[in-house]
Motif scaffolding. Structure first.
Motif, PDB file in Angstrom:
ATOM      1  N   PRO A  96       0.819  -1.219   0.000  1.00  0.00           N
ATOM      2  CA  PRO A  96       0.000   0.000   0.000  1.00  0.00           C
ATOM      3  C   PRO A  96       0.852   1.268   0.000  1.00  0.00           C
ATOM      4  O   PRO A  96       0.501   2.250  -0.668  1.00  0.00           O
ATOM      5  CB  PRO A  96      -0.818  -0.132   1.287  1.00  0.00           C
ATOM      6  N   GLY A  97       1.962   1.255   0.723  1.00  0.00           N
ATOM      7  CA  GLY A  97       2.831   2.425   0.746  1.00  0.00           C
ATOM      8  C   GLY A  97       3.446   2.713  -0.607  1.00  0.00           C
ATOM      9  O   GLY A  97       3.548   3.878  -1.024  1.00  0.00           O
ATOM     10  N   GLU A  98       3.875   1.652  -1.312  1.00  0.00           N
ATOM     11  CA  GLU A  98       4.433   1.836  -2.654  1.00  0.00           C
ATOM     12  C   GLU A  98       3.376   2.357  -3.615  1.00  0.00           C
ATOM     13  O   GLU A  98       3.665   3.211  -4.477  1.00  0.00           O
ATOM     14  CB  GLU A  98       5.010   0.512  -3.157  1.00  0.00           C
ATOM     15  N   GLN A 100       0.726   4.234  -2.852  1.00  0.00           N
ATOM     16  CA  GLN A 100       0.456   5.642  -2.575  1.00  0.00           C
ATOM     17  C   GLN A 100       1.598   6.538  -3.051  1.00  0.00           C
ATOM     18  O   GLN A 100       1.356   7.630  -3.589  1.00  0.00           O
ATOM     19  CB  GLN A 100       0.208   5.857  -1.082  1.00  0.00           C
ATOM     20  N   ALA A 101       2.826   6.100  -2.844  1.00  0.00           N
ATOM     21  CA  ALA A 101       3.975   6.899  -3.287  1.00  0.00           C
ATOM     22  C   ALA A 101       3.973   7.040  -4.800  1.00  0.00           C
ATOM     23  O   ALA A 101       4.295   8.117  -5.339  1.00  0.00           O
ATOM     24  CB  ALA A 101       5.274   6.259  -2.806  1.00  0.00           C
ATOM     25  N   HIS A 102       3.598   5.985  -5.499  1.00  0.00           N
ATOM     26  CA  HIS A 102       3.552   6.058  -6.957  1.00  0.00           C
ATOM     27  C   HIS A 102       2.444   7.000  -7.426  1.00  0.00           C
ATOM     28  O   HIS A 102       2.653   7.815  -8.344  1.00  0.00           O
ATOM     29  CB  HIS A 102       3.333   4.669  -7.550  1.00  0.00           C
ATOM     30  N   LEU A 103       1.278   6.905  -6.801  1.00  0.00           N
ATOM     31  CA  LEU A 103       0.160   7.756  -7.214  1.00  0.00           C
ATOM     32  C   LEU A 103       0.465   9.236  -6.995  1.00  0.00           C
ATOM     33  O   LEU A 103      -0.049  10.095  -7.724  1.00  0.00           O
ATOM     34  CB  LEU A 103      -1.110   7.362  -6.453  1.00  0.00           C
ATOM     35  N   ALA A 104       1.330   9.535  -6.047  1.00  0.00           N
ATOM     36  CA  ALA A 104       1.712  10.933  -5.794  1.00  0.00           C
ATOM     37  C   ALA A 104       2.525  11.512  -6.944  1.00  0.00           C
ATOM     38  O   ALA A 104       2.703  12.737  -7.024  1.00  0.00           O
ATOM     39  CB  ALA A 104       2.498  11.033  -4.489  1.00  0.00           C
ATOM     40  N   THR A 105       3.018  10.655  -7.849  1.00  0.00           N
ATOM     41  CA  THR A 105       3.818  11.141  -8.977  1.00  0.00           C
ATOM     42  C   THR A 105       2.969  11.387 -10.228  1.00  0.00           C
ATOM     43  O   THR A 105       3.484  11.896 -11.228  1.00  0.00           O
ATOM     44  CB  THR A 105       4.913  10.129  -9.349  1.00  0.00           C
ATOM     45  N   ALA A 159      -5.750  -7.884  -1.392  1.00  0.00           N
ATOM     46  CA  ALA A 159      -5.961  -9.298  -1.112  1.00  0.00           C
ATOM     47  C   ALA A 159      -4.884  -9.885  -0.220  1.00  0.00           C
ATOM     48  O   ALA A 159      -5.030 -10.988   0.308  1.00  0.00           O
ATOM     49  CB  ALA A 159      -6.015 -10.085  -2.424  1.00  0.00           C
ATOM     50  N   GLY A 160      -3.783  -9.180  -0.030  1.00  0.00           N
ATOM     51  CA  GLY A 160      -2.673  -9.638   0.787  1.00  0.00           C
ATOM     52  C   GLY A 160      -1.696  -8.499   0.974  1.00  0.00           C
ATOM     53  O   GLY A 160      -1.930  -7.390   0.486  1.00  0.00           O
ATOM     54  N   PRO A 161      -0.596  -8.726   1.677  1.00  0.00           N
ATOM     55  CA  PRO A 161       0.363  -7.640   1.923  1.00  0.00           C
ATOM     56  C   PRO A 161       0.842  -6.963   0.644  1.00  0.00           C
ATOM     57  O   PRO A 161       1.075  -5.755   0.633  1.00  0.00           O
ATOM     58  CB  PRO A 161       1.516  -8.347   2.656  1.00  0.00           C
ATOM     59  N   ARG A 162       0.979  -7.739  -0.439  1.00  0.00           N
ATOM     60  CA  ARG A 162       1.447  -7.161  -1.707  1.00  0.00           C
ATOM     61  C   ARG A 162       0.602  -7.614  -2.907  1.00  0.00           C
ATOM     62  O   ARG A 162       1.043  -7.534  -4.057  1.00  0.00           O
ATOM     63  CB  ARG A 162       2.916  -7.541  -1.953  1.00  0.00           C
TER      64      ARG A 162
END
Length: 258
Positions: A96-98, A100-105, A159-162
């Protein structure tokens, strides 16, 4: 899915802009249930509001092998866009963090916020209707101060951590494109409420719905499609132009209908 990826401005040669909308068809004065008439605006997201197809950027960065094969099968017409995107999203490997960071670009058309303000000043509701990913669209819009815009799109579920799944609550068995979100049905819903819909789009996912809209603001591939099929439209390259065309279109159509 690569309906439209914009890495740089579209060539001016294939998208020259007239000063006024193309008067191909005059639409009827369709009444609303309460006896009134009016307009609202439905707008595609990927390649229209955003400068890149967000799903494509996610797949290129986080997609496991196999997503290109699904893309090829969709382009050959072997599967619909809903099946293609569902399979591709299942191949995303990101936290989820990756995400969100990508969407910020992700960049959007710098004139889009002004377009929304101008539409609302005229009393026109604006709705984002996309066959893309709801969470991505809402996040990008929120980051640009447009989080209050209603969004109808496919639903992203962790659906899971990644790992991720795509749900399509707005799909239709009658959809000619087998899309995750049937834009033609969404358009008909708003025509029943408001009377007329001004549709804004750019590419193949907008071909079907453009033939049913009351007027179209078109960019990229949608311009040639509208020209070839005699669909009432005005071409644009950015939302600064679309704002002028939107004002002119609504004013012209209202005078014709009066």
């Amino acid at each position: 899915m690569n309906d439209c990826v914009i890495d740089s401005p579209r060539p001016v040669g294939r998208c020259s802009i007239p000063l006024h909308p193309v008067p191909a068809v005059r639409t009827p004065h369709r009444p609303t249930p309460d006896g009134g008439t009016g307009w609202m605006i439905q707008c595609d997201f990927d390649g229209t509001i955003s400068l890149e197809d967000v799903t494509d950027t996610l797949l290129r960065r986080f997609g496991r092998p196999g997503w290109e094969a699904l893309e090829d099968a969709w382009e050959r017409g072997e599967i619909g866009s809903r099946e293609c995107m569902k399979g591709q999203v299942a191949l995303l490997d990101m936290s989820p963090g990756e995400l969100q960071a990508h969407l910020a670009t992700i960049a959007i058309d710098p004139h889009f916020a002004g377009f929304v303000r101008a539409a609302r000043a005229l009393g026109l509701a604006v709705q984002v209707v996309s066959d893309g990913i709801d969470h991505a669209i809402r996040t990008v819009l929120d980051l640009h101060g447009l989080g209050d815009l209603p969004v109808i799109a496919n639903r992203l579920v962790q659906a899971g951590p990644r790992s991720w799944q795509l749900q399509s609550p707005h799909a239709s068995a009658a959809c000619a494109r087998a899309s995750g979100n049937c834009k033609c049905e969404r358009l008909a819903e708003q025509q029943a409420v408001h009377g007329r819909v001004l549709f804004v789009g750019d590419s193949t996912s907008d071909f079907c719905v453009s033939g049913r809209a009351d007027f179209v603001l078109a960019k990229y591939k949608l311009i040639d499609h509208c020209r070839a099929h005699g669909i009432a439209h005005a071409p644009f390259t950015h939302f600064g132009e679309a704002t002028v065309l939107m004002r002119e279109t609504v004013g012209v159509q209202e005078r014709v209908a009066a």
